[in-house]
Design a protein around this motif. Sequence first.
Motif, PDB file in Angstrom:
ATOM      1  N   GLU A 197      36.089  29.167  34.663  1.00  0.00           N
ATOM      2  CA  GLU A 197      36.030  30.272  35.618  1.00  0.00           C
ATOM      3  C   GLU A 197      37.394  30.946  35.759  1.00  0.00           C
ATOM      4  O   GLU A 197      37.478  32.169  35.902  1.00  0.00           O
ATOM      5  CB  GLU A 197      35.544  29.761  36.977  1.00  0.00           C
ATOM      6  N   LEU A 198      38.465  30.167  35.726  1.00  0.00           N
ATOM      7  CA  LEU A 198      39.812  30.742  35.779  1.00  0.00           C
ATOM      8  C   LEU A 198      40.043  31.669  34.585  1.00  0.00           C
ATOM      9  O   LEU A 198      40.579  32.772  34.729  1.00  0.00           O
ATOM     10  CB  LEU A 198      40.844  29.619  35.814  1.00  0.00           C
ATOM     11  N   GLY A 240      38.430  27.869  40.867  1.00  0.00           N
ATOM     12  CA  GLY A 240      38.957  28.532  39.672  1.00  0.00           C
ATOM     13  C   GLY A 240      39.246  30.000  39.916  1.00  0.00           C
ATOM     14  O   GLY A 240      40.291  30.527  39.497  1.00  0.00           O
ATOM     15  N   ILE A 241      38.342  30.672  40.630  1.00  0.00           N
ATOM     16  CA  ILE A 241      38.521  32.102  40.906  1.00  0.00           C
ATOM     17  C   ILE A 241      39.696  32.328  41.855  1.00  0.00           C
ATOM     18  O   ILE A 241      40.521  33.228  41.649  1.00  0.00           O
ATOM     19  CB  ILE A 241      37.222  32.693  41.486  1.00  0.00           C
ATOM     20  N   ILE A 242      39.793  31.502  42.902  1.00  0.00           N
ATOM     21  CA  ILE A 242      40.897  31.657  43.855  1.00  0.00           C
ATOM     22  C   ILE A 242      42.235  31.378  43.180  1.00  0.00           C
ATOM     23  O   ILE A 242      43.221  32.101  43.374  1.00  0.00           O
ATOM     24  CB  ILE A 242      40.695  30.727  45.069  1.00  0.00           C
ATOM     25  N   LEU A 243      42.290  30.330  42.360  1.00  0.00           N
ATOM     26  CA  LEU A 243      43.540  29.996  41.673  1.00  0.00           C
ATOM     27  C   LEU A 243      44.034  31.153  40.817  1.00  0.00           C
ATOM     28  O   LEU A 243      45.219  31.508  40.849  1.00  0.00           O
ATOM     29  CB  LEU A 243      43.347  28.752  40.803  1.00  0.00           C
ATOM     30  N   TYR A 254      32.034  38.430  30.070  1.00  0.00           N
ATOM     31  CA  TYR A 254      31.461  37.200  30.621  1.00  0.00           C
ATOM     32  C   TYR A 254      30.055  37.457  31.157  1.00  0.00           C
ATOM     33  O   TYR A 254      29.127  36.672  30.941  1.00  0.00           O
ATOM     34  CB  TYR A 254      32.349  36.677  31.750  1.00  0.00           C
ATOM     35  N   MET A 255      29.902  38.555  31.895  1.00  0.00           N
ATOM     36  CA  MET A 255      28.612  38.867  32.506  1.00  0.00           C
ATOM     37  C   MET A 255      27.572  39.211  31.445  1.00  0.00           C
ATOM     38  O   MET A 255      26.421  38.767  31.512  1.00  0.00           O
ATOM     39  CB  MET A 255      28.780  40.026  33.492  1.00  0.00           C
TER      40      MET A 255
END
Length: 425
Positions: free
Chosen positions: A26-27, A155-158, A62-63
Amino acid sequence: MVSTQKYPRKRWLMLLLFMFLTIMVELQWLTHAPIARVAQVFYGNQLTRFSWLTIDTLALVYMVMFLLMCVPASYFLDTYGIRKGIGFGAILTLIGGAIKGFFGHNILLVFVGQLILAVAQPFILNGVTAFSARWFPGDERAMVAGFLALAQYVGIILVMVVTPSLVVAAAADVNYGQGVDHMLWIYMFPTVLSALLFLWFFRARPEGIREGSDVQNLGFKAGYGHLLRSKGAWLTGLLFVIGLGIFNAISSLVDAIAAHLEVTDSDGLIGGIMLIGGIIGALILPMLSDKYQKRKPFLVLCIAGMLPAVAGMAHAPELAQWLGMAHEGVYQIALASSFLLGFFVMSAGPIGFQYMAEITHPTPEATSQGFLLLVGQFSGIAMVVIMGLDKNAYLGVMLKFFVPLAILALVLVLLLKESPKMGNP
């Protein structure tokens, strides 16, 4: 659905390995998103040579690939098992992350690495309920799905928080735009490590645990047929069309929504607060669902909580005026609404995945989860496209349209029956 078998403590190690891999895939999805203008400067002339390739394309791929690969990934997981299925995703994650790390200076090769990572994602995300069914007792499975959803949000927040500090992002700096390749090089190491650890230590199922009837499934084709004949599956699918679609649309257009609300500089806080709400919700509500052995009441709670969140986001200016708040109050209402939306919608996902696996059994778990992710992704992309037409001309209309959609979702969730697995040994 409380198991009488004693599951090994090693199951928590398996969960940590799976979470680490999920965090990194996700990152890697959004490495360029928080520094789009910086990346635009860094790649400069390279982008002019490829008219189809933009910084936004790196996230969009990705989408698109999820839509194309969701069903094949579910088939692979159901046919060859989670160790080979998720393991294949881990191999692709290793390769894609390494390509981006070694060739971060070349936008075309970065795109190739991103494409490989995009193919890896459904092999990893679609395996959540299949993994929990084999490694965890029934009264812990929604909690496990919640932890793995939490890994996605982490992962997204990081990537949103850390990435700007790894590049020269100050526009006044003479070196503005530098460091993008260095950032990708740094991210390569934990990405490769997560894949190697997973491939080395992960096992398909615990030793000494008798495989119960709840993990003895139909084949892929028969399982899909069984799913499509289930009224509960269609109702749950419609809930994900609405709930996940709204969440994907709002999270994809947070800056545009901030501009629509006349927020001069949101600093991405609307999206960040939504993710924080999701992390808290994913830690609490799935665990309570397992503890009380109930699925429907918690799904009803989540959809009911989504309604005021969507209404607050859509009507923030009117609410601020009605409450006698200054213009800054619009932003405060939007932030509060964003938190509620994240808390309820992002915690509904893990509970909904587990509920779907239980009501459609013996459909394979990867098939039922992949179905929900697929319909939510389709509706999310459709909503994003409509909201973005004519330079976001229809964004405000769509935000208001989300309110009756949320009311419809509340009606639909009340029609669901409780999972037949709840309360059974």
